[in-house]
Each structure stands twice: as C-alpha cells, then as structure tokens.
Design an enzyme around this catalytic site. Sequence first.
Site, PDB file in Angstrom:
ATOM      1  N   THR A 107       0.843  -1.200   0.000  1.00 32.27           N
ATOM      2  CA  THR A 107       0.000   0.000   0.000  1.00 32.27           C
ATOM      3  C   THR A 107       0.872   1.241   0.000  1.00 32.27           C
ATOM      4  O   THR A 107       1.977   1.227   0.513  1.00 32.27           O
ATOM      5  CB  THR A 107      -0.890   0.057   1.252  1.00 32.27           C
ATOM      6  OG1 THR A 107      -0.121  -0.337   2.376  1.00 32.27           O
ATOM      7  CG2 THR A 107      -2.089  -0.831   1.131  1.00 32.27           C
ATOM      8  N   LYS A 144      -5.875  -1.725   9.556  1.00 31.79           N
ATOM      9  CA  LYS A 144      -4.804  -2.352   8.787  1.00 31.79           C
ATOM     10  C   LYS A 144      -4.159  -3.420   9.666  1.00 31.79           C
ATOM     11  O   LYS A 144      -3.399  -3.119  10.587  1.00 31.79           O
ATOM     12  CB  LYS A 144      -3.760  -1.315   8.372  1.00 31.79           C
ATOM     13  CG  LYS A 144      -2.642  -1.889   7.536  1.00 31.79           C
ATOM     14  CD  LYS A 144      -1.749  -0.773   7.010  1.00 31.79           C
ATOM     15  CE  LYS A 144      -0.718  -1.293   6.023  1.00 31.79           C
ATOM     16  NZ  LYS A 144       0.160  -2.322   6.599  1.00 31.79           N
ATOM     17  N   CYS A 391      21.879  -9.207  44.488  1.00 29.25           N
ATOM     18  CA  CYS A 391      20.448  -9.020  44.267  1.00 29.25           C
ATOM     19  C   CYS A 391      19.993  -7.708  44.915  1.00 29.25           C
ATOM     20  O   CYS A 391      20.279  -7.476  46.092  1.00 29.25           O
ATOM     21  CB  CYS A 391      19.677 -10.192  44.864  1.00 29.25           C
ATOM     22  SG  CYS A 391      17.891  -9.948  44.831  1.00 29.25           S
ATOM     23  N   CYS A 394      17.612  -8.845  48.029  1.00 24.77           N
ATOM     24  CA  CYS A 394      18.058  -9.593  49.209  1.00 24.77           C
ATOM     25  C   CYS A 394      19.573  -9.569  49.410  1.00 24.77           C
ATOM     26  O   CYS A 394      20.082 -10.167  50.351  1.00 24.77           O
ATOM     27  CB  CYS A 394      17.579 -11.024  49.130  1.00 24.77           C
ATOM     28  SG  CYS A 394      18.415 -11.977  47.856  1.00 24.77           S
ATOM     29  N   CYS A 407      19.046 -14.475  40.872  1.00 25.32           N
ATOM     30  CA  CYS A 407      19.238 -14.511  42.315  1.00 25.32           C
ATOM     31  C   CYS A 407      18.822 -15.906  42.765  1.00 25.32           C
ATOM     32  O   CYS A 407      17.662 -16.282  42.640  1.00 25.32           O
ATOM     33  CB  CYS A 407      18.354 -13.463  42.998  1.00 25.32           C
ATOM     34  SG  CYS A 407      18.222 -13.756  44.785  1.00 25.32           S
TER      35      CYS A 407
HETATM   36  N1  LIG Z   1      11.791  -3.943  10.135  1.00 21.92           N
HETATM   37  C1  LIG Z   1      12.226  -4.386   8.971  1.00 21.92           C
HETATM   38  O1  LIG Z   1      13.354  -4.851   8.820  1.00 21.92           O
HETATM   39  C2  LIG Z   1      11.303  -4.358   7.803  1.00 21.92           C
HETATM   40  C3  LIG Z   1      11.703  -4.965   6.597  1.00 21.92           C
HETATM   41  C4  LIG Z   1      10.814  -4.943   5.540  1.00 21.92           C
HETATM   42  C5  LIG Z   1       9.564  -4.331   5.663  1.00 21.92           C
HETATM   43  N2  LIG Z   1       9.197  -3.741   6.845  1.00 21.92           N
HETATM   44  C6  LIG Z   1       7.886  -3.059   7.003  1.00 21.92           C
HETATM   45  O2  LIG Z   1       6.913  -3.559   6.103  1.00 21.92           O
HETATM   46  C7  LIG Z   1       6.359  -2.532   5.300  1.00 21.92           C
HETATM   47  C8  LIG Z   1       6.031  -3.000   3.904  1.00 21.92           C
HETATM   48  O3  LIG Z   1       5.411  -4.231   4.012  1.00 21.92           O
HETATM   49  P1  LIG Z   1       4.084  -4.689   3.258  1.00 21.92           P
HETATM   50  O4  LIG Z   1       4.113  -4.306   1.834  1.00 21.92           O
HETATM   51  O5  LIG Z   1       3.926  -6.132   3.580  1.00 21.92           O
HETATM   52  O6  LIG Z   1       2.958  -4.015   4.047  1.00 21.92           O
HETATM   53  P2  LIG Z   1       2.234  -2.655   3.862  1.00 21.92           P
HETATM   54  O7  LIG Z   1       2.479  -1.949   5.134  1.00 21.92           O
HETATM   55  O8  LIG Z   1       2.572  -1.948   2.601  1.00 21.92           O
HETATM   56  O9  LIG Z   1       0.734  -3.142   3.752  1.00 21.92           O
HETATM   57  C9  LIG Z   1       0.180  -3.831   2.621  1.00 21.92           C
HETATM   58  C10 LIG Z   1      -0.579  -4.969   3.128  1.00 21.92           C
HETATM   59  O10 LIG Z   1      -1.538  -4.531   4.044  1.00 21.92           O
HETATM   60  C11 LIG Z   1      -2.387  -5.618   4.267  1.00 21.92           C
HETATM   61  N3  LIG Z   1      -3.647  -5.188   4.889  1.00 21.92           N
HETATM   62  C12 LIG Z   1      -3.860  -5.227   6.226  1.00 21.92           C
HETATM   63  N4  LIG Z   1      -5.080  -4.812   6.533  1.00 21.92           N
HETATM   64  C13 LIG Z   1      -5.698  -4.514   5.375  1.00 21.92           C
HETATM   65  C14 LIG Z   1      -7.000  -4.018   5.063  1.00 21.92           C
HETATM   66  N5  LIG Z   1      -7.875  -3.725   6.025  1.00 21.92           N
HETATM   67  N6  LIG Z   1      -7.321  -3.826   3.773  1.00 21.92           N
HETATM   68  C15 LIG Z   1      -6.408  -4.090   2.802  1.00 21.92           C
HETATM   69  N7  LIG Z   1      -5.139  -4.537   3.037  1.00 21.92           N
HETATM   70  C16 LIG Z   1      -4.789  -4.748   4.313  1.00 21.92           C
HETATM   71  C17 LIG Z   1      -2.491  -6.341   2.959  1.00 21.92           C
HETATM   72  O11 LIG Z   1      -2.216  -7.707   3.209  1.00 21.92           O
HETATM   73  C18 LIG Z   1      -1.376  -5.729   2.106  1.00 21.92           C
HETATM   74  O12 LIG Z   1      -0.614  -6.721   1.512  1.00 21.92           O
HETATM   75  C19 LIG Z   1       7.428  -1.460   5.311  1.00 21.92           C
HETATM   76  O13 LIG Z   1       6.867  -0.205   5.100  1.00 21.92           O
HETATM   77  C20 LIG Z   1       8.058  -1.626   6.702  1.00 21.92           C
HETATM   78  O14 LIG Z   1       7.350  -0.861   7.647  1.00 21.92           O
HETATM   79  C21 LIG Z   1      10.048  -3.756   7.896  1.00 21.92           C
HETATM   80 ZN   LIG Z   2      17.265 -11.859  45.785  1.00 19.29          ZN
END
Ligand SMILES: NC(=O)c1ccc[n+]([C@@H]2O[C@H](COP(=O)([O-])OP(=O)(O)OC[C@H]3O[C@@H](n4cnc5c(N)ncnc54)[C@H](O)[C@@H]3O)[C@@H](O)[C@H]2O)c1
Ligand SMILES: [Zn+2]
Length: 651
Positions: A107, A144, A391, A394, A407
């Site tokens: 999204t 979401k 600790c 204690c 502990c």
């Molecule tokens: N921490 C990390 O190392 C790391 C690595 C990669 C990605 N990410 C996170 O993941 C995000 C991208 O991942 P993405 O593309 O899977 O997710 P997204 O945040 O772009 O969300 C898209 C997904 O939302 C879901 N969704 C949930 N509720 C919904 C609803 N009510 N209606 C429609 N769709 C709904 C769908 O399954 C869709 O595939 C990045 O922006 C980041 O925040 C984190």
């Molecule tokens: Zn203790």
Amino acid sequence: MLTTSQKKLIAQASLNFDGLSEQRFCQLCDDPGSITSASDLELTAFLQLANALYRGGEPIISDADYDFLYLAELKKRNPEHPLLQAVEPEPVFAGKTVDLPLIMLSTDKAYTLEDVERWAGRIEKAARELGKNFAELTFKVTPKLDGYAAYDDGEMLYTRGDGRKGQDISRVFERGLRIADHGRRGLGAGEIVVSRSYFDERLAEYFDNARNFQASVIKEKELDEHAESAIKDHAAVFYPFALLPNWLGPWATLRNDFENIVKGIWHKVDYDVDGVILEIVDEDLKTHMGATRHHHRWQLAYKENLQTAEVEVLNVTPQTSRSGRITPVAELEPVRLSGALLSRATAHHYKMVVDKGIGPGAIIQLARSGEVIPKIEQVLRPAEPQVPERCPSCNHTLVWDNDYLICPNNLACPAQISNSMEHFFRVLKNNDGFGAASIKKLYEYGIRRVDEIYALNAEQFESMGFGPKQSQNLVDQLLRSRTEAVEDWRFLAAFGVFRMGLGNCERLLHHHALTDIFSLTEADIVAIEGFAEKTAAVITEGFVNIKPLFDQLMALGFNLQSTQHRQDDASHPLAGKTLVFTGTLHSGSRDELSKQAKAKGAKVGSAVSAKTDYLVAGDNVGANKLNAARDKGVNIISEQEFLQLLNGAGS
Ligand SMILES: NC(=O)c1ccc[n+]([C@@H]2O[C@H](COP(=O)([O-])OP(=O)(O)OC[C@H]3O[C@@H](n4cnc5c(N)ncnc54)[C@H](O)[C@@H]3O)[C@@H](O)[C@H]2O)c1
Ligand SMILES: [Zn+2]
C-alpha cells in the site's frame, strides 16, 4: 553477529552476503547513521537481507528505521530503483509456487492528513474524468491488520509472495485454522492474525512478537505446540478483509472527523493493527485509477508517525522477578515520544547489557511501541556496562544462567516472594485488589505466603494499615476468588511453577487430574505431547516445592472446574492411530472432529505421511491428493466410516 536461525532465514531466501559481509551487515544495523556511507550495492543488499529477516519473524531493525532511514536512503539515491517498484517479497517455503488469482500489492503510505488530502484530490480528479460526482462517492476505512497476508480463493490459500506468484499454504486450514467472524472460505485477501490479548497472556512467553508467531503457523514444519493451542482456541485465525469492521461515508464527513473515525476503527479489533486502510468503494473508479507496480492508486494506508528518539542512559538498575531472573531497567533522560513521556526502558537480559555496552552515558535509540515500558532495541553509543553483583532485593550474590543473571535465594528473597504472591492473584484473575502496592504492605507485615493472606480478616488488614473500606473489600475479594468458578489449569498456573504457564497446565490436566500431579514421574510427563525430557525434571521438582502451599489452598475449597480428560482407552479402534482430515466435513468442524478423535487416543496430523493410518476424506478432495495418500499406503476412509470408528465399531 547473527543468530543461527537468522542465518537460516537468509539462506532460505536464497540470499547471501555477496557484496556485503555479515560483519558489515551488522555494522550497518547497529549504526544507522553510517548507511549514507554504504555503496549502492551494499545498500540494496542490506535492504533485501533486512526484509528477509523481517518476513521470517526475526526483524533486525525497527519498521521506522527501515522506512525512514534505510529505504529513504535508496529513494533519495534512485527513486526508480527496481526494489521500490515491487512489493517486498515474502520468504519462500517448501510448498509449491502458484500464480495468484489476483495481484496482491503493498500500500502507499500516508503519515499526515495532508498526505491523505492529496490522495483524495487524485480521486476527485479521477471521478471528474469519469463524470462522477465526487461528493457522492463512498470511502471505506478498515483496520490495517499487521499479520501475515494471504489470499483464499476457496480452494487454496496462497501467500502474497512477490505479489504475482505466491505459495500454497492451504495446510493451515488442514491444521484447523478458522476463518474470523465465522466466515466461509473463498473471501479473497486477508491476513493470518493472532488475538492481541491471547498473545500477551499465553504466547508472549514463547515468542518475541506476534509476527514471529504468525510465521510459525505457516511454516511447513510440524506445528509448534503453542501455535497448535492458539489455533485450537481460535485465537489465531485467517481474517478476510471483506469481514473487517469498517466505516463507510463520504469524503466531507471523513475529512471533518478524521481523527475520531481513524481512532474508532483502529481499536475495533483485538489484533495487532499498524494503521488504517482508506479506499474508495466504486468498481469503475478503481479500474480507472489502476495500480502502480507497488500499490493500488485507489487505496492508502494511514499510519501514525513512528517516532524514534536518541537518549542517554543515566543508570541501569536491576529488578528481581518472580523467578529470580534479574531484569535490567535503564533509567533515561526523560524524553517525549509520540505524546508519552518516557524515562525508563528495559533490556532483554544482562548478556545484552554486557554485549552492547549499556551503562551510564550510553546513547540508545528508543522507538515508540505499544508497551508501557519500551524495550531497548539499539545502542548507538556504548558505554561501560553496568552489571550488579548482588540481588537488589536480598543482597545475595547473583549467578549467571545462560544469558540471564539470577538470584538463587528463591526461598528468602523479598522480591521473589512478593512477586510470586502477586502472580497468584493476577493469574487467577477472578479478584481485584492484590496488586503490587497491597502485596508490598502485606510483605512488610510479615506475610510470606498466599495461604497466610487467605487467613486474614478485616481487622487484621486494618491493623496493617489498610483503610476500613479497603479491608472489607480485600476480604470480599478473597471470598470471591474462592467461590467464583475458575479452570483448574488456571489455578495450577497461578502457583508459578517454572515452565508451567497457562498452556502447559492445560495440556497436562488434559491427561491427569489436578490432585494426581504430585505423583507424576518424569516419564509420565514426557509421555504427553509437547513436554520435553529436560522440562519434565524441572516440573516434577517444581511440584514438590509447591505441594505444601497447594494443600493449604485446596483445603480452603476453591470452585475449580476440572479439565476434560482425554482418556486413552487402548482397546478403542482409534487409540494410537494417526489421522489426517481433508476436504469438506459435515458432522462438525475439523477442529471438533479432531478433538473427538483425540479424546479416543488418536493423533491428528496436518499432512499425510508414511505414519498416517487413516486419511478421512470429506467432500471435494482432489484425486491427486487421494492418489498420493494411497501411494504411501494410507487407508482412505469416508467421514461416515470415521464416525463409525469413533463410536467404537471395528474397522
Ligand atoms: N523492520 C524491517 O526490517 C522491515 C523490513 C521490511 C519491511 N518492513 C515493514 O513492512 C512494510 C512494507 O510491508 P508490506 O508491503 O507487507 O505491508 P504494507 O504496510 O505496505 O501493507 C500492505 C498490506 O496490508 C495488508 N492489509 C492489512 N489490513 C488490510 C485491510 N484492512 N485492507 C487491505 N489490506 C490490508 C495487505 O495484506 C497488504 O498486503 C514497510 O513499510 C516496513 O514498515 C520492515
Ligand atoms: Zn534476591
């Protein structure tokens, strides 16, 4: 250094450290600022590795860092980079890869109302192009879900994969996974999620986070025992987006009451939610607007700005828990983060304090999280670690037990005793008033055991400094805790025997009556599915320790509901047999039929193997599946035949 399981995830994603050594990767994780010095190749390799770890349930950096530091760096350097033009791939499982019936995209994200207004502006323009009245269009807002995306076409359940090709994970339904809200199959896209409250209460002990847990539900390997319980309890479900609670209305209303509408929808479900999805309900308009390779133009995710802050550690103070483990709590220079004033954060354990250098003067990064006390995820500037020798409660000398400092003075350590008493009332749940403050007061007046609390009357509470009204209330609450019905496994869990959390207590009492647990041998415990030999020894020892208190409390008479027994009648035709259910069943859900079979001593598997005795085939089972089972020498029986066996008729 990466853990073995993180390395495994990287190998599973067919990634390697080409162009980026493991050491360099960890360096870039630990020092986000240095990402600007990474070469383009290093940066893209880094993003792919981080994504693989995130999808596998073991993220190494926070989402906010991923979005705002690392991914942002790539956007800055090359907005047209292919990695930005497609959805981030899911890990690949052993299952077969299939074309998705419908392309599943990521999204577009908005963090401010202005972003949302710009999106609405594009919809208005598209509406004009189609000659539609924008003011009459309906907008939809749904939570979401932050779970595991999948698509259910009624026959198969697919992962999102790379958005075009996913993988068949239908096995999760064969394992008993239900559809949320009593939904039926075939409702399209949704997510596999786990109830927030259930996770906190029953799973947090075993999984770092819900994503980690969801990944384990999907894994091709045998299901983890806790995942199995969560599915059985319908806490883990597949939630089709079509069934989500929603808000429907015109743009003008949405715009004017944006905050309230978003808040209302955000908190509507008991699942992890990381924003709301805004979309337009008009098929023509959706087709007209179409999609980029990354997201649908008619849909938008609104998230809250995930702030992070860099703060200095003033002090690391130890806290003794019920089990004797010492938790490192970092006192911080107070910092405001997304509205909340934070002054403390915890580290996972003292090994981390030593390894990462957490001590006065260290600079850590805090990310906003749902928890009251956030966890330290990153140390930006290490300092001399601050590690206690004694600790704090204690003064006993502390000892190391793997990553933890403990502990060992469990019989006389005030913190362990008080926390255990508090634990009892909290787990029992059917009472109020015995929180930390009350327990502290009771401890000061010499109370050491829960049974001593039950022996107190109102005057005695008053003499310990509780007010007259509160004293009467405490007496009432004690009575209530004994008279209000409570499951016997919950009662057992309240004693806090090591390794005997709610899930394990319930599992054990499915096989043995509560009053019999003290005569159980290690062998008896190991014989129950889900208990390992090593834990069995700890458990029997734990039971010996609680026996005196247990007897005292039982004598007071609690209103215990006993757990239904799984009787193993060796002569029953299903005893010791392994069954697998497939297809549509009519006499009950797969879950219910499994339960009945298990009650007769059968094991229920999720996939056919050489060990399977019977494949119970309901309706609509593909010929391939039946042939494959036949090849393995498995007996294929109908639902009717299964019911006869269940009723004790020989096969
Ligand atoms: N921490 C990390 O190392 C790391 C690595 C990669 C990605 N990410 C996170 O993941 C995000 C991208 O991942 P993405 O593309 O899977 O997710 P997204 O945040 O772009 O969300 C898209 C997904 O939302 C879901 N969704 C949930 N509720 C919904 C609803 N009510 N209606 C429609 N769709 C709904 C769908 O399954 C869709 O595939 C990045 O922006 C980041 O925040 C984190
Ligand atoms: Zn203790």
